[in-house]
Design a protein around this motif. Structure first.
Motif, short mmCIF file in Angstrom:
data_model
loop_
_atom_site.label_atom_id
_atom_site.label_comp_id
_atom_site.label_asym_id
_atom_site.label_seq_id
_atom_site.Cartn_x
_atom_site.Cartn_y
_atom_site.Cartn_z
N GLY A 152 -17.91 -3.11 0.79
CA GLY A 152 -17.49 -3.84 1.51
C GLY A 152 -18.64 -4.66 2.07
O GLY A 152 -19.54 -4.50 2.13
N LEU A 183 -13.59 -4.96 5.68
CA LEU A 183 -14.14 -3.61 5.83
C LEU A 183 -14.89 -3.51 7.14
O LEU A 183 -15.73 -4.37 7.46
CB LEU A 183 -15.07 -3.28 4.67
CG LEU A 183 -14.44 -3.31 3.28
CD1 LEU A 183 -14.82 -4.62 2.57
CD2 LEU A 183 -14.89 -2.13 2.45
N MET A 215 -10.35 -0.20 6.77
CA MET A 215 -10.08 -1.24 5.79
C MET A 215 -8.80 -1.97 6.20
O MET A 215 -7.80 -1.32 6.53
CB MET A 215 -9.88 -0.66 4.38
CG MET A 215 -11.11 -0.10 3.74
SD MET A 215 -10.76 0.51 2.05
CE MET A 215 -10.51 -1.04 1.17
#
Length: 204
Positions: free
Chosen positions: A15, A153, A163
């Motif tokens: 992320g 993220l 998330m």
């Protein structure tokens, strides 16, 4: 919550901020470079049209490409990625669905986390403002056929904590992780699935 909605949320699933903000891109790179496996509990909320739908369970991930994502409430459901295929099993319906990993790589939160480190190759990355004591990174898929429009993220102390996934149907899936253990020794059997003899198997 219907099983279809649970499945859609999971299989539609490894992320540069301003001066005062931490660099979420660096958090992602550090997380990926230092994480080989992960085990956690999760709480998932899907919002869109109608009432929010909540579910919870456990996840185990072995990078790259292997994951065990198990919904325990309100319905049992199991999603297993063995590196080549992804299985979705509903014990109440006695139905197992299987698809190639390549066709499921961007359709599951677990598959996104368990993927390789090619985030900058597959996503356009943008650091967002810090929020809820987390640094945030927004990842927009470069592939037009991705199941998700945007993946966000959240990292806390360099650890993946949340998330948020916005899909093409206008639904947002928020997943909060807790009791995270990084780099545990995981039993290889977690990442293998053999459908029961009485299960209907659907190939996609």
């Amino acid at each position: 919550m219907t099983r279809t909605l649970i499945s859609a949320a999971a299989l539609v699933f490894a992320g540069v901020a301003a001066f005062a903000q931490a660099d979420a891109t660096a958090d992602l790179k550090q997380f990926l470079s230092s994480t080989h496996s992960l085990q956690a509990q999760f709480n998932q909320t899907v919002t869109g049209k109608g009432k929010a739908q909540n579910s919870s369970g456990t996840v185990a991930i072995a990078i790259p490409g292997k994951f065990h994502w198990e919904y325990q409430k309100p319905y049992q459901q199991l999603i297993v990625g063995d590196g080549q295929q992804v299985w979705l099993y509903d014990p109440d319906l006695k139905q197992a669905t299987v698809k190639d990993m390549g066709n499921a790589l961007e359709s599951s939160p677990a598959a996104i986390l368990a993927g390789d480190s090619g985030w900058e190759r597959n996503y356009t990355l943008r650091t967002l403002a810090d929020k809820d004591n987390m640094t945030w990174l927004e990842a927009t898929p470069k592939r037009a056929d991705s199941s998700f429009e945007v993946v966000r993220l959240g990292f806390a102390n360099g650890q993946i904590a949340q998330m948020d996934l916005l899909d093409k149907f206008g639904q947002t899936t928020q997943i909060r992780f807790s009791q995270i253990t990084r780099n545990p020794k995981l039993d290889a059997s977690l990442f293998h699935f053999t459908p029961p003899k009485d299960a209907d198997v659907v190939h996609q």
